[in-house]
Motif scaffolding. Structure first.
Motif, PDB file in Angstrom:
ATOM      1  N   UNK A  22      -9.579   3.409 125.868  1.00 11.71           N
ATOM      2  CA  UNK A  22      -9.325   2.001 126.180  1.00 11.71           C
ATOM      3  C   UNK A  22     -10.640   1.284 126.497  1.00 11.71           C
ATOM      4  N   UNK A  23     -11.528   1.967 127.196  1.00  9.94           N
ATOM      5  CA  UNK A  23     -12.780   1.354 127.674  1.00  9.94           C
ATOM      6  C   UNK A  23     -13.613   0.695 126.578  1.00  9.94           C
ATOM      7  N   UNK A  24     -13.849   1.350 125.440  1.00 11.50           N
ATOM      8  CA  UNK A  24     -14.698   0.683 124.445  1.00 11.50           C
ATOM      9  C   UNK A  24     -14.056  -0.569 123.854  1.00 11.50           C
ATOM     10  N   UNK A  25     -12.721  -0.639 123.848  1.00 14.41           N
ATOM     11  CA  UNK A  25     -12.081  -1.852 123.339  1.00 14.41           C
ATOM     12  C   UNK A  25     -12.383  -3.030 124.261  1.00 14.41           C
ATOM     13  N   UNK A  26     -12.393  -2.766 125.555  1.00 12.89           N
ATOM     14  CA  UNK A  26     -12.704  -3.824 126.525  1.00 12.89           C
ATOM     15  C   UNK A  26     -14.179  -4.213 126.474  1.00 12.89           C
ATOM     16  N   UNK A  27     -15.036  -3.217 126.433  1.00  8.47           N
ATOM     17  CA  UNK A  27     -16.480  -3.478 126.416  1.00  8.47           C
ATOM     18  C   UNK A  27     -16.840  -4.291 125.181  1.00  8.47           C
ATOM     19  N   UNK A  28     -16.277  -3.933 124.034  1.00 11.43           N
ATOM     20  CA  UNK A  28     -16.527  -4.685 122.800  1.00 11.43           C
ATOM     21  C   UNK A  28     -15.983  -6.106 122.905  1.00 11.43           C
ATOM     22  N   UNK A  29     -14.825  -6.275 123.526  1.00 10.33           N
ATOM     23  CA  UNK A  29     -14.238  -7.608 123.680  1.00 10.33           C
ATOM     24  C   UNK A  29     -15.106  -8.483 124.584  1.00 10.33           C
ATOM     25  N   UNK A  30     -15.610  -7.916 125.680  1.00  7.67           N
ATOM     26  CA  UNK A  30     -16.528  -8.675 126.534  1.00  7.67           C
ATOM     27  C   UNK A  30     -17.793  -9.031 125.760  1.00  7.67           C
ATOM     28  N   UNK A  31     -18.309  -8.086 124.983  1.00  7.71           N
ATOM     29  CA  UNK A  31     -19.522  -8.346 124.213  1.00  7.71           C
ATOM     30  C   UNK A  31     -19.311  -9.484 123.203  1.00  7.71           C
ATOM     31  N   UNK A  32     -18.136  -9.509 122.574  1.00 12.43           N
ATOM     32  CA  UNK A  32     -17.824 -10.572 121.621  1.00 12.43           C
ATOM     33  C   UNK A  32     -17.796 -11.951 122.275  1.00 12.43           C
ATOM     34  N   UNK A  33     -17.574 -11.985 123.586  1.00 14.29           N
ATOM     35  CA  UNK A  33     -17.508 -13.244 124.336  1.00 14.29           C
ATOM     36  C   UNK A  33     -18.738 -13.459 125.216  1.00 14.29           C
ATOM     37  N   UNK A  34     -19.766 -12.634 125.044  1.00 17.73           N
ATOM     38  CA  UNK A  34     -20.955 -12.719 125.894  1.00 17.73           C
ATOM     39  C   UNK A  34     -21.545 -14.128 125.920  1.00 17.73           C
ATOM     40  N   UNK A  35     -21.633 -14.771 124.763  1.00 17.26           N
ATOM     41  CA  UNK A  35     -22.197 -16.126 124.699  1.00 17.26           C
ATOM     42  C   UNK A  35     -21.326 -17.123 125.456  1.00 17.26           C
ATOM     43  N   UNK A  36     -20.016 -16.900 125.458  1.00 13.50           N
ATOM     44  CA  UNK A  36     -19.114 -17.775 126.216  1.00 13.50           C
ATOM     45  C   UNK A  36     -19.401 -17.677 127.709  1.00 13.50           C
ATOM     46  N   UNK A  37     -19.682 -16.473 128.189  1.00 14.68           N
ATOM     47  CA  UNK A  37     -20.048 -16.302 129.601  1.00 14.68           C
ATOM     48  C   UNK A  37     -21.403 -16.958 129.862  1.00 14.68           C
ATOM     49  N   UNK A  38     -22.363 -16.750 128.984  1.00 11.16           N
ATOM     50  CA  UNK A  38     -23.692 -17.347 129.142  1.00 11.16           C
ATOM     51  C   UNK A  38     -23.596 -18.874 129.153  1.00 11.16           C
ATOM     52  N   UNK A  39     -22.741 -19.443 128.306  1.00 12.56           N
ATOM     53  CA  UNK A  39     -22.553 -20.896 128.270  1.00 12.56           C
ATOM     54  C   UNK A  39     -22.003 -21.436 129.590  1.00 12.56           C
ATOM     55  N   UNK A  40     -21.390 -20.561 130.374  1.00  7.82           N
ATOM     56  CA  UNK A  40     -20.814 -20.953 131.665  1.00  7.82           C
ATOM     57  C   UNK A  40     -21.742 -20.557 132.824  1.00  7.82           C
ATOM     58  N   UNK A  41     -22.989 -20.291 132.518  1.00 13.74           N
ATOM     59  CA  UNK A  41     -23.977 -19.862 133.534  1.00 13.74           C
ATOM     60  C   UNK A  41     -23.508 -18.627 134.298  1.00 13.74           C
ATOM     61  N   UNK A  42     -22.948 -17.677 133.558  1.00 12.77           N
ATOM     62  CA  UNK A  42     -22.479 -16.428 134.163  1.00 12.77           C
ATOM     63  C   UNK A  42     -23.225 -15.243 133.554  1.00 12.77           C
ATOM     64  N   UNK A  43     -23.641 -14.348 134.432  1.00 17.83           N
ATOM     65  CA  UNK A  43     -24.262 -13.100 134.019  1.00 17.83           C
ATOM     66  C   UNK A  43     -23.152 -12.058 133.915  1.00 17.83           C
ATOM     67  N   UNK A  44     -23.053 -11.419 132.784  1.00 15.50           N
ATOM     68  CA  UNK A  44     -22.034 -10.401 132.540  1.00 15.50           C
ATOM     69  C   UNK A  44     -22.647  -9.029 132.745  1.00 15.50           C
ATOM     70  N   UNK A  45     -21.967  -8.180 133.530  1.00 17.60           N
ATOM     71  CA  UNK A  45     -22.417  -6.818 133.789  1.00 17.60           C
ATOM     72  C   UNK A  45     -21.224  -5.883 133.657  1.00 17.60           C
ATOM     73  N   UNK A  46     -21.363  -4.842 132.838  1.00 14.32           N
ATOM     74  CA  UNK A  46     -20.356  -3.795 132.755  1.00 14.32           C
ATOM     75  C   UNK A  46     -20.794  -2.639 133.642  1.00 14.32           C
ATOM     76  N   UNK A  47     -19.837  -1.907 134.204  1.00 14.70           N
ATOM     77  CA  UNK A  47     -20.200  -0.844 135.149  1.00 14.70           C
ATOM     78  C   UNK A  47     -19.194   0.296 135.138  1.00 14.70           C
ATOM     79  N   UNK A  48     -19.722   1.486 135.404  1.00 15.90           N
ATOM     80  CA  UNK A  48     -18.880   2.652 135.679  1.00 15.90           C
ATOM     81  C   UNK A  48     -19.692   3.613 136.542  1.00 15.90           C
ATOM     82  N   UNK A  49     -19.066   4.703 136.908  1.00 20.47           N
ATOM     83  CA  UNK A  49     -19.747   5.698 137.738  1.00 20.47           C
ATOM     84  C   UNK A  49     -20.481   6.742 136.896  1.00 20.47           C
ATOM     85  N   UNK A  50     -20.486   6.567 135.586  1.00 22.58           N
ATOM     86  CA  UNK A  50     -21.257   7.458 134.720  1.00 22.58           C
ATOM     87  C   UNK A  50     -22.745   7.152 134.869  1.00 22.58           C
ATOM     88  N   UNK A  51     -23.591   8.100 134.470  1.00 21.80           N
ATOM     89  CA  UNK A  51     -25.036   7.918 134.580  1.00 21.80           C
ATOM     90  C   UNK A  51     -25.561   7.027 133.458  1.00 21.80           C
TER      91      UNK A  51
END
Length: 180
Positions: free
Chosen positions: A52-81
């Motif tokens: 499930x995780x890569x589907x979400x990460x890819x979806x956020x990436x596809x909208x990265x410019x939309x977040x940037x247009x809203x003056x938002x920094x997008x950060x993905x995170x997990x407990x992996x190294x």
């Protein structure tokens, strides 16, 4: 789980920002978005190399410019190294071109401060935070480990929060807000 109105915890974490040899890693801090006067959207996933995780990460990436247009920094995170993040980015077609950092919370200290660790495996729940430019949590959404989130809904809520007005149910950017 740390919630609305709380100060987002301070952190300094290594993240994966590139596949370019020698430029793969970068340290991110909780002050980066505050110092830049920007909003922060941080979304957590349970584990790298899952389904499930890569589907979400890819979806956020596809909208990265939309977040940037809203003056938002997008950060993905997990407990992996950071090394697992890097290997996953290299291995998965949808992750190679990510435009936002993959934060590595290997100590689990940030996930623990947020109160989002699953009890048995100590992996992060599927949680999304919207944090304002002053570092205050303005929205939290948590999904069960088996259910992916809706990136358009995250953008809708960010739009609503940024109006600083009353927004009715199902409100979308450009629609009338409520005059109180």
């Amino acid at each position: 789980m740390l919630g609305l109105g709380a100060k987002f915890p301070e952190f300094k974490k290594t993240s994966v920002v590139s596949l370019e040899k020698g430029n793969e890693f970068y340290e991110i801090t909780s002050q980066d978005h505050v110092n830049a006067g920007k909003w922060m959207v941080m979304f957590w996933w349970p584990k790298d190399f899952t389904f499930v995780c890569p589907t979400e990460i890819a979806a956020f990436n596809n909208k990265n410019e939309d977040f940037a247009d809203r003056d938002a920094i997008l950060i993905g995170a997990s407990t992996d190294s950071e090394f697992v993040h890097l290997a996953w980015r290299k291995d998965h077609d949808d992750l190679r071109g990510l435009q936002f950092p993959m934060l590595a919370d290997t100590s689990k200290s940030l996930a623990e401060s947020l109160g989002i660790l699953e009890e048995n495996e100590k992996i992060a729940y599927r949680v999304t935070y919207i944090v304002d430019p002053q570092g205050i949590i303005r929205w939290v959404c948590a999904n069960d480990l088996s259910v992916g989130r809706n990136v358009d809904e995250v953008l809708r809520v960010l739009d609503a929060l940024q109006t600083d007005e009353l927004c009715p149910c199902n409100w979308k950017a450009g629609e009338e807000t409520i005059a109180a």
